[in-house]
Design a protein around this motif. Structure first.
Motif, mmCIF file in Angstrom:
data_model
loop_
_atom_site.group_PDB
_atom_site.id
_atom_site.type_symbol
_atom_site.label_atom_id
_atom_site.label_comp_id
_atom_site.label_asym_id
_atom_site.label_seq_id
_atom_site.Cartn_x
_atom_site.Cartn_y
_atom_site.Cartn_z
ATOM 1 N N CYS A 157 -4.319 1.597 2.749
ATOM 2 C CA CYS A 157 -2.861 1.678 2.991
ATOM 3 C C CYS A 157 -1.915 2.352 1.931
ATOM 4 O O CYS A 157 -2.462 2.515 1.006
ATOM 5 N N ARG A 158 -0.985 2.886 2.550
ATOM 6 C CA ARG A 158 -0.028 3.456 1.637
ATOM 7 C C ARG A 158 0.686 2.491 0.597
ATOM 8 O O ARG A 158 1.120 3.008 -0.286
ATOM 9 N N TYR A 159 0.677 1.211 0.864
ATOM 10 C CA TYR A 159 1.261 0.100 -0.120
ATOM 11 C C TYR A 159 0.187 -0.181 -1.018
ATOM 12 O O TYR A 159 0.592 -0.822 -2.007
ATOM 13 N N PHE A 160 -0.922 0.306 -0.900
ATOM 14 C CA PHE A 160 -2.001 -0.546 -1.994
ATOM 15 C C PHE A 160 -2.003 0.147 -3.366
ATOM 16 O O PHE A 160 -2.128 1.603 -3.250
ATOM 17 N N CYS A 174 0.354 -5.030 -4.013
ATOM 18 C CA CYS A 174 0.756 -4.542 -2.551
ATOM 19 C C CYS A 174 2.366 -4.333 -2.723
ATOM 20 O O CYS A 174 3.155 -5.234 -2.971
ATOM 21 N N GLU A 175 2.789 -2.963 -2.371
ATOM 22 C CA GLU A 175 4.225 -2.644 -2.688
ATOM 23 C C GLU A 175 4.858 -3.078 -1.454
ATOM 24 O O GLU A 175 6.111 -3.279 -1.475
ATOM 25 N N GLU A 192 0.256 -5.371 8.531
ATOM 26 C CA GLU A 192 1.362 -4.682 7.918
ATOM 27 C C GLU A 192 0.894 -3.159 7.440
ATOM 28 O O GLU A 192 1.590 -2.400 6.902
ATOM 29 N N GLN A 193 -0.602 -3.042 7.624
ATOM 30 C CA GLN A 193 -1.056 -1.729 6.989
ATOM 31 C C GLN A 193 -0.546 -0.542 7.580
ATOM 32 O O GLN A 193 -0.322 -0.304 8.887
ATOM 33 N N GLN A 194 -0.270 0.389 6.871
ATOM 34 C CA GLN A 194 0.187 1.649 7.239
ATOM 35 C C GLN A 194 -0.795 2.610 6.433
ATOM 36 O O GLN A 194 -0.879 2.560 5.316
ATOM 37 N N PRO A 195 -1.311 3.647 7.211
ATOM 38 C CA PRO A 195 -2.392 4.764 6.699
ATOM 39 C C PRO A 195 -1.853 5.393 5.648
ATOM 40 O O PRO A 195 -0.698 5.915 5.734
ATOM 41 N N GLU A 199 -4.120 12.310 0.300
ATOM 42 C CA GLU A 199 -4.193 12.855 -1.327
ATOM 43 C C GLU A 199 -4.059 11.469 -1.762
ATOM 44 O O GLU A 199 -4.999 11.247 -2.691
ATOM 45 N N ASP A 200 -3.076 10.392 -1.386
ATOM 46 C CA ASP A 200 -3.058 9.128 -2.056
ATOM 47 C C ASP A 200 -4.395 8.252 -1.880
ATOM 48 O O ASP A 200 -4.981 7.622 -2.585
ATOM 49 N N PHE A 201 -4.988 8.397 -0.606
ATOM 50 C CA PHE A 201 -6.223 7.833 -0.176
ATOM 51 C C PHE A 201 -7.175 8.212 -1.211
ATOM 52 O O PHE A 201 -8.088 7.238 -1.854
ATOM 53 N N ALA A 202 -7.468 9.408 -1.306
ATOM 54 C CA ALA A 202 -8.353 9.961 -2.318
ATOM 55 C C ALA A 202 -8.291 9.499 -3.716
ATOM 56 O O ALA A 202 -9.176 8.860 -4.466
#
Length: 214
Positions: A157-160, A174-175, A192-195, A199-202
């Motif tokens: 997730c982009r917020y993690f 969790c942002e 509420e998860q947004q992929p 780069e952020d995931f890695a």
């Protein structure tokens, strides 16, 4: 083969055995046979936070072929479990949702104590937290290897923000809600998860998988 390779084989064998056993039990109603795995997966996904989804999204999340899902949906539609309608945003696509009978089947068969849920109930909180952490990593591996896409974990997730709070008990942030939380609160399926961007995931994956938190 090294000792650690043999232990990895043992871990994989244990997981596969549990998956087989849980699949046989989780979707069994009374004395009837267990549902096919894809039907069970459709029931689970459509009874969750997204009650209506595109057929193509179900293909991605279940990791099956479009032809296999099409056969599954035809069977479920004939049983009165699902309803399909054209997608207003794309005339070539269809939206799938559970009908009343399908919701009843999902509720009856997904109750506490069935399948994996019955096994996890016997674990202590610390073990559940460890399992949730490992599950995040395994799902990430599955997505990297192309098994499925669109799985809605914290790690993806982009917020993690792993290990960003400075609190040893609640190390992650969790942002989306602006709150710290611990491994016991990790989610494998979050509405509420947004992929995250690749780069952020890695970067999050590298940080999250460290044996010793930074």
């Amino acid at each position: 083969m090294t000792a650690i390779d043999r232990q990895r084989e043992q871990a994989a064998a244990g997981l596969e055995q549990l998956v087989h056993l849980a699949r046989a039990q989780a979707w069994r109603g009374g004395d009837g046979p267990a549902l096919p795995p894809t039907q069970a997966g459709v029931l689970r996904l459509l009874s969750g936070a997204e009650p209506e989804q595109r057929a193509q999204r179900l293909v991605q999340r279940l990791g099956v072929s479009a032809a296999s899902l099409s056969d599954t949906l035809k069977s479920m539609e004939a049983r009165g479990w699902i309803r399909r309608r054209p997608d207003p945003a794309d005339g070539r696509a269809s939206l799938v949702r559970l009908d009343r009978q399908g919701r009843a089947v999902a509720a009856r068969l997904a109750g506490a104590g069935r399948g994996m849920a019955g096994l996890v109930q016997g674990l202590h909180n610390a073990d559940v937290a460890a399992l949730l952490r490992v599950t995040q990593l395994l799902v990430a591996q599955a997505q990297e290897q192309g098994w499925a896409t669109g799985l809605r974990t914290c790690l993806g997730c982009r917020y993690f923000r792993p290990f960003a709070s400075g609190d040893a008990q609640r190390p992650h942030v969790c942002e989306y809600i602006g709150q710290p939380f611990g491994d016991l609160e990790l989610r494998v399926e979050c509405a509420e998860q947004q992929p995250a961007d690749p780069e952020d995931f890695a970067a999050n994956l590298e940080r999250f998988r460290r044996p010793v938190p930074p």
